[in-house]
Design a protein around this motif. Structure first.
Motif, PDB file in Angstrom:
ATOM      1  N   ARG A 127       0.827  -1.205   0.000  1.00 41.57           N
ATOM      2  CA  ARG A 127       0.000   0.000   0.000  1.00 41.57           C
ATOM      3  C   ARG A 127       0.867   1.262   0.000  1.00 41.57           C
ATOM      4  O   ARG A 127       2.047   1.245   0.347  1.00 41.57           O
ATOM      5  CB  ARG A 127      -0.988   0.016   1.178  1.00 41.57           C
ATOM      6  CG  ARG A 127      -1.839  -1.249   1.280  1.00 41.57           C
ATOM      7  CD  ARG A 127      -2.754  -1.231   2.495  1.00 41.57           C
ATOM      8  NE  ARG A 127      -3.827  -0.263   2.325  1.00 41.57           N
ATOM      9  CZ  ARG A 127      -5.016  -0.550   1.780  1.00 41.57           C
ATOM     10  NH1 ARG A 127      -5.280  -1.758   1.337  1.00 41.57           N
ATOM     11  NH2 ARG A 127      -5.950   0.371   1.693  1.00 41.57           N
ATOM     12  N   GLN A 128       0.243   2.359  -0.427  1.00 41.46           N
ATOM     13  CA  GLN A 128       0.888   3.670  -0.405  1.00 41.46           C
ATOM     14  C   GLN A 128      -0.177   4.691  -0.015  1.00 41.46           C
ATOM     15  O   GLN A 128      -1.036   5.051  -0.816  1.00 41.46           O
ATOM     16  CB  GLN A 128       1.501   4.021  -1.765  1.00 41.46           C
ATOM     17  CG  GLN A 128       2.263   5.341  -1.749  1.00 41.46           C
ATOM     18  CD  GLN A 128       3.105   5.552  -2.995  1.00 41.46           C
ATOM     19  OE1 GLN A 128       3.429   4.594  -3.685  1.00 41.46           O
ATOM     20  NE2 GLN A 128       3.450   6.783  -3.288  1.00 41.46           N
ATOM     21  N   GLU A 129      -0.103   5.153   1.237  1.00 40.66           N
ATOM     22  CA  GLU A 129      -1.155   6.000   1.793  1.00 40.66           C
ATOM     23  C   GLU A 129      -0.562   7.056   2.707  1.00 40.66           C
ATOM     24  O   GLU A 129       0.476   6.816   3.334  1.00 40.66           O
ATOM     25  CB  GLU A 129      -2.130   5.147   2.616  1.00 40.66           C
ATOM     26  CG  GLU A 129      -2.811   4.030   1.860  1.00 40.66           C
ATOM     27  CD  GLU A 129      -3.469   3.023   2.798  1.00 40.66           C
ATOM     28  OE1 GLU A 129      -4.597   2.586   2.493  1.00 40.66           O
ATOM     29  OE2 GLU A 129      -2.861   2.683   3.826  1.00 40.66           O
TER      30      GLU A 129
ATOM     31  N   ARG B  66       2.064  -3.663  -4.330  1.00 40.02           N
ATOM     32  CA  ARG B  66       1.905  -2.442  -3.542  1.00 40.02           C
ATOM     33  C   ARG B  66       0.513  -1.852  -3.699  1.00 40.02           C
ATOM     34  O   ARG B  66      -0.061  -1.320  -2.747  1.00 40.02           O
ATOM     35  CB  ARG B  66       2.962  -1.415  -3.956  1.00 40.02           C
ATOM     36  CG  ARG B  66       2.871  -0.129  -3.164  1.00 40.02           C
ATOM     37  CD  ARG B  66       4.054   0.766  -3.365  1.00 40.02           C
ATOM     38  NE  ARG B  66       4.351   1.481  -2.131  1.00 40.02           N
ATOM     39  CZ  ARG B  66       5.427   2.229  -1.953  1.00 40.02           C
ATOM     40  NH1 ARG B  66       6.324   2.352  -2.893  1.00 40.02           N
ATOM     41  NH2 ARG B  66       5.615   2.842  -0.807  1.00 40.02           N
ATOM     42  N   TYR B  67      -0.025  -1.931  -4.915  1.00 37.76           N
ATOM     43  CA  TYR B  67      -1.324  -1.322  -5.184  1.00 37.76           C
ATOM     44  C   TYR B  67      -2.450  -2.356  -5.230  1.00 37.76           C
ATOM     45  O   TYR B  67      -3.443  -2.173  -5.933  1.00 37.76           O
ATOM     46  CB  TYR B  67      -1.255  -0.519  -6.481  1.00 37.76           C
ATOM     47  CG  TYR B  67      -0.320   0.664  -6.379  1.00 37.76           C
ATOM     48  CD1 TYR B  67      -0.590   1.708  -5.513  1.00 37.76           C
ATOM     49  CD2 TYR B  67       0.851   0.708  -7.129  1.00 37.76           C
ATOM     50  CE1 TYR B  67       0.276   2.787  -5.390  1.00 37.76           C
ATOM     51  CE2 TYR B  67       1.725   1.789  -7.014  1.00 37.76           C
ATOM     52  CZ  TYR B  67       1.431   2.814  -6.146  1.00 37.76           C
ATOM     53  OH  TYR B  67       2.305   3.870  -6.021  1.00 37.76           O
ATOM     54  N   ASP B  68      -2.288  -3.431  -4.462  1.00 35.00           N
ATOM     55  CA  ASP B  68      -3.349  -4.429  -4.293  1.00 35.00           C
ATOM     56  C   ASP B  68      -3.888  -4.949  -5.621  1.00 35.00           C
ATOM     57  O   ASP B  68      -5.090  -5.143  -5.791  1.00 35.00           O
ATOM     58  CB  ASP B  68      -4.508  -3.857  -3.466  1.00 35.00           C
ATOM     59  CG  ASP B  68      -4.114  -3.584  -2.025  1.00 35.00           C
ATOM     60  OD1 ASP B  68      -3.245  -4.315  -1.513  1.00 35.00           O
ATOM     61  OD2 ASP B  68      -4.676  -2.652  -1.410  1.00 35.00           O
TER      62      ASP B  68
ATOM     63  N   ASP C  42      -3.935  -3.469  -8.574  1.00 38.01           N
ATOM     64  CA  ASP C  42      -4.440  -2.450  -9.505  1.00 38.01           C
ATOM     65  C   ASP C  42      -3.398  -2.233 -10.597  1.00 38.01           C
ATOM     66  O   ASP C  42      -2.412  -1.517 -10.407  1.00 38.01           O
ATOM     67  CB  ASP C  42      -4.716  -1.152  -8.752  1.00 38.01           C
ATOM     68  CG  ASP C  42      -5.432  -0.111  -9.602  1.00 38.01           C
ATOM     69  OD1 ASP C  42      -5.118  -0.008 -10.801  1.00 38.01           O
ATOM     70  OD2 ASP C  42      -6.282   0.615  -9.066  1.00 38.01           O
TER      71      ASP C  42
ATOM     72  N   LYS D 223      -2.567   1.505 -11.694  1.00 32.47           N
ATOM     73  CA  LYS D 223      -1.699   2.220 -10.759  1.00 32.47           C
ATOM     74  C   LYS D 223      -0.260   1.722 -10.849  1.00 32.47           C
ATOM     75  O   LYS D 223       0.694   2.500 -10.787  1.00 32.47           O
ATOM     76  CB  LYS D 223      -2.214   2.078  -9.331  1.00 32.47           C
ATOM     77  CG  LYS D 223      -3.422   2.931  -9.007  1.00 32.47           C
ATOM     78  CD  LYS D 223      -3.758   2.838  -7.517  1.00 32.47           C
ATOM     79  CE  LYS D 223      -4.900   3.771  -7.155  1.00 32.47           C
ATOM     80  NZ  LYS D 223      -5.228   3.691  -5.701  1.00 32.47           N
TER      81      LYS D 223
END
Length: 248
Positions: A86-88, A187-189, A191, A194
């Motif tokens: 993830r990146q949040e 990282r982007y599940d 996607d 992305k």
């Protein structure tokens, strides 16, 4: 009798890990390919004449089995298992993802190193930690991964000081932008849009074999030569935040 030097590569099921296993095998090492996905590492081991071991670096029992497989002398350990999840922004970050990143990137590397260190010292071997330029400076949305890779770098630095009088080398490679099949996608599940956007317009990002080539070079230096840290980026990436993108 098999007298080939033994190398262990964690996270060997894909990307940098798989490429590194192939490179070290080409250098004459018998490579123990360690990763969670048994089918992938069994195929890789068959391809390169190595050994496959299903291993989750966050599980003590798995790492104990890895140490048993490596035996009393180990020439090379590549601590490659890791990842970004993830990146949040910090304000809304999923801290379970941060925990998972710390578990695999920091504690996993420490667990494997502890278990295999006696065999590495016995063989006057070398440990290569695969960190990241994410350890150099923070960026928006990356705090969890920045912290995990900075933590792994601190592990490397402390270990180098602690073992300064021992016949083992402690090295680090910090890759920048590397395009692999899975890193950004994980990282982007999953996607794909992305994941593709990370590399959009970038002329020739690094690929896994570029990093594997450098790791093999680091691992095969004379025993008195320690590559403390090697930062490797594509020409298009001048810094973590400054990337040349064509048409953008």
């Amino acid at each position: 009798m098999n007298n080939r030097r033994i190398a262990v590569v964690t996270g060997a099921s894909s990307g940098i890990g798989a490429a590194t296993a192939r490179r070290l095998a080409a250098e004459g090492f018998e490579v123990i390919c360690a990763a969670r996905r048994r089918d992938r590492i069994e195929a890789l081991a068959a391809e390169i004449g190595g050994r496959a071991l299903a291993c989750d670096v966050t599980v003590d029992a798995d790492v104990d089995r890895l140490a048993q497989q490596a035996g009393p002398q180990l020439a090379v350990l590549v601590n490659n298992a890791g990842g970004a999840f993830r990146q949040e922004p910090v304000a809304v970050a999923d801290l379970t993802a941060w925990q998972a990143m710390f578990d695999v990137n920091v504690l996993g590397a420490a667990r494997v190193t502890q278990a295999l260190l006696p065999a590495l010292i016995a063989a006057q071997g070398v440990i290569v930690f695969v960190t990241s330029t994410a350890a150099d400076a923070p960026y928006e949305g990356g705090a969890g991964y920045n912290a995990a890779k900075a933590g792994e770098r601190s592990l490397v630095g402390a270990l180098r000081l602690e073992l300064f009088d021992q016949p083992v080398r402690i090295t680090e490679i910090a890759p920048g932008m590397v395009r692999t099949d899975e890193f950004a996608l994980v990282r982007y599940d999953g996607d794909q849009a992305k994941a593709d956007a990370v590399y959009a317009g970038v002329p020739e990002p690094l690929v896994a074999d570029d990093i594997a080539d450098a790791i093999a070079w680091m691992a095969t230096r004379p025993s008195h030569v320690n590559i403390d840290r090697l930062t490797i980026r594509p020409r298009a990436q001048a810094a973590q935040h400054k990337v040349h993108r064509i048409g953008q």
